[in-house]
Design a protein around this motif. Sequence first.
Motif, PDB file in Angstrom:
ATOM      1  N   ILE A 128      78.193  36.771  49.527  1.00 14.80           N
ATOM      2  CA  ILE A 128      77.277  37.879  49.818  1.00 14.80           C
ATOM      3  C   ILE A 128      77.393  38.962  48.747  1.00 14.80           C
ATOM      4  CG2 ILE A 128      76.798  39.751  51.452  1.00 14.80           C
ATOM      5  CD1 ILE A 128      77.740  37.790  53.683  1.00 14.80           C
ATOM      6  N   GLY A 166      69.962  35.713  43.270  1.00 15.61           N
ATOM      7  CA  GLY A 166      70.710  36.715  44.043  1.00 15.61           C
ATOM      8  C   GLY A 166      70.420  36.682  45.535  1.00 15.61           C
ATOM      9  N   PRO A 167      69.135  36.780  45.924  1.00 19.05           N
ATOM     10  CA  PRO A 167      68.833  36.722  47.366  1.00 19.05           C
ATOM     11  C   PRO A 167      69.202  35.382  48.003  1.00 19.05           C
ATOM     12  CG  PRO A 167      66.980  37.634  46.173  1.00 19.05           C
ATOM     13  CD  PRO A 167      67.947  37.139  45.147  1.00 19.05           C
ATOM     14  N   ARG A 185      67.231  37.980  39.643  1.00 17.87           N
ATOM     15  CA  ARG A 185      67.020  39.033  40.644  1.00 17.87           C
ATOM     16  C   ARG A 185      66.148  38.609  41.809  1.00 17.87           C
ATOM     17  NH1 ARG A 185      65.939  44.598  37.360  1.00 17.87           N
ATOM     18  NH2 ARG A 185      68.020  44.808  36.484  1.00 17.87           N
ATOM     19  N   MET A 244      71.482  40.815  42.212  1.00 16.50           N
ATOM     20  CA  MET A 244      70.190  41.485  42.398  1.00 16.50           C
ATOM     21  C   MET A 244      70.113  42.828  41.699  1.00 16.50           C
ATOM     22  SD  MET A 244      68.973  40.700  46.277  1.00 16.50           S
ATOM     23  CE  MET A 244      70.521  40.577  47.166  1.00 16.50           C
ATOM     24  N   THR A 245      71.253  43.411  41.345  1.00 24.21           N
ATOM     25  CA  THR A 245      71.240  44.723  40.693  1.00 24.21           C
ATOM     26  C   THR A 245      70.873  44.580  39.231  1.00 24.21           C
ATOM     27  OG1 THR A 245      73.575  44.613  40.120  1.00 24.21           O
ATOM     28  CG2 THR A 245      73.011  45.620  42.245  1.00 24.21           C
ATOM     29  N   PHE A 295      74.457  40.160  46.029  1.00 20.49           N
ATOM     30  CA  PHE A 295      73.944  41.518  45.870  1.00 20.49           C
ATOM     31  C   PHE A 295      74.169  42.046  44.456  1.00 20.49           C
ATOM     32  CE2 PHE A 295      73.734  41.630  50.491  1.00 20.49           C
ATOM     33  CZ  PHE A 295      72.572  42.357  50.688  1.00 20.49           C
ATOM     34  N   ALA A 310      72.974  35.391  48.554  1.00 19.64           N
ATOM     35  CA  ALA A 310      73.317  36.298  49.650  1.00 19.64           C
ATOM     36  C   ALA A 310      72.929  35.689  50.996  1.00 19.64           C
ATOM     37  CB  ALA A 310      72.627  37.645  49.469  1.00 19.64           C
TER      38      ALA A 310
END
Length: 97
Positions: A40, A71-72, A67, A47-48, A44, A75
């Motif tokens: 997780i 990333g999602p 991104r 995604m940054t 995240f 997570a």
Amino acid sequence: MNTNRQSYRPAPAGIAEETGAQKPFVKRNFIFMGISLAMIIIGFVLMTGSANGDVPGFNEDIFSFRRIVLGPGLAFLGFVAMAFAIIYTPRQSKENH
């Protein structure tokens, strides 16, 4: 002086282990939870990105594969793995029954 209190007597050895409730989580649950928490956090972090304050205009990097998909997705898999880690109960050996 008559009191109706019952004195505490410890259970004989062996009875407490047989009638006692099992621990809800074992070592394997905590390992699974740690791995899923790491998934997780990594999702995240993926995604940054950098702040857009230095560059005037639109930054197209927000539409990158990392991104929007990686990333999602990581997570989400981490959240699913966390649910599995909480629900998972190890099988009892036949010797314990």
